[in-house]
Design an enzyme around this catalytic site. Structure first.
Site, short mmCIF file in Angstrom:
data_model
loop_
_atom_site.label_atom_id
_atom_site.label_comp_id
_atom_site.label_asym_id
_atom_site.label_seq_id
_atom_site.Cartn_x
_atom_site.Cartn_y
_atom_site.Cartn_z
N CYS A 64 0.83 -1.21 0.00
CA CYS A 64 0.00 0.00 0.00
C CYS A 64 0.86 1.25 0.00
O CYS A 64 1.91 1.29 0.64
CB CYS A 64 -0.87 0.05 1.25
SG CYS A 64 -1.89 -1.39 1.56
N CYS A 65 0.39 2.25 -0.71
CA CYS A 65 0.91 3.61 -0.60
C CYS A 65 -0.26 4.53 -0.91
O CYS A 65 -1.38 4.07 -1.14
CB CYS A 65 2.13 3.85 -1.49
SG CYS A 65 1.81 3.85 -3.26
N TRP A 66 -0.05 5.82 -0.94
CA TRP A 66 -1.16 6.77 -1.07
C TRP A 66 -2.02 6.47 -2.30
O TRP A 66 -3.24 6.40 -2.22
CB TRP A 66 -0.63 8.19 -1.06
CG TRP A 66 -1.70 9.23 -0.89
CD1 TRP A 66 -2.01 10.24 -1.77
CD2 TRP A 66 -2.61 9.38 0.22
NE1 TRP A 66 -3.05 10.99 -1.27
CE2 TRP A 66 -3.43 10.48 -0.05
CE3 TRP A 66 -2.80 8.68 1.40
CZ2 TRP A 66 -4.43 10.90 0.83
CZ3 TRP A 66 -3.79 9.10 2.27
CH2 TRP A 66 -4.60 10.21 1.97
#
Length: 161
Positions: A64-66
């Site tokens: 996950c990232c933004w």
């Protein structure tokens, strides 16, 4: 199932992801902002989770990232990893079914808890296709990973496909 999870941010949806995976009975190993003292940079923690899959110490990973884009790019640099950025259940189903994806990439910005549950439901319910064309495409990606990819005669001319 052993699942490695990484996030570059300690966001509520990332914490919910870990809780939901554990609630479903999975053994979760956390990286990045989800693990005390770990490097939270998206490239670093996504690579770590993806390497677990490539090494066989995890069956799958969720990175996950933004936006999910950077996490998927970093994970896909690890040979043997087929990471798919999924924003909905239909895409998650297709990624598992047609691409035999072994890493799910998620964007923290737009993924709500209800949508996350739908994505996970689809991801875990789907099985890789046994269709010859799908198997051939996955095998081709494997050869690209190994540096043995080939371009079919007449497919590329002067850099244009």
């Amino acid at each position: 199932m052993r699942i490695s999870v990484s996030s570059d941010m300690d966001e509520p949806v990332a914490r919910f992801l870990v809780e939901e995976l554990r609630r479903r009975g999975h053994d979760v190993r956390a990286y990045g902002a989800l693990a005390a003292g770990a490097d939270p940079q998206w490239a670093v923690c996504s690579e770590a989770a993806a390497r677990d899959v490539a090494a066989g110490t995890a069956d799958q990973a969720v990175v996950c990232c933004w936006t999910g884009t950077g996490a998927s790019i970093a994970a896909n640099k690890v040979p043997g990893v087929r990471a798919a950025l999924c924003a909905d259940a239909y895409t998650a189903d297709g990624a598992r079914r047609w691409n035999d994806a072994n890493v799910l990439a998620l964007g923290l910005r737009l993924t709500s808890q209800p949508v996350l549950k739908e994505i996970l439901d689809a991801w875990f319910a789907a099985t890789p296709s046994q269709d010859a064309e799908d198997l051939g495409n996955v095998a081709h990606v494997g050869r690209l990973d190994a540096g043995r990819g080939s371009v079919q005669s007449g497919t590329v001319q002067n850099g244009a496909v």
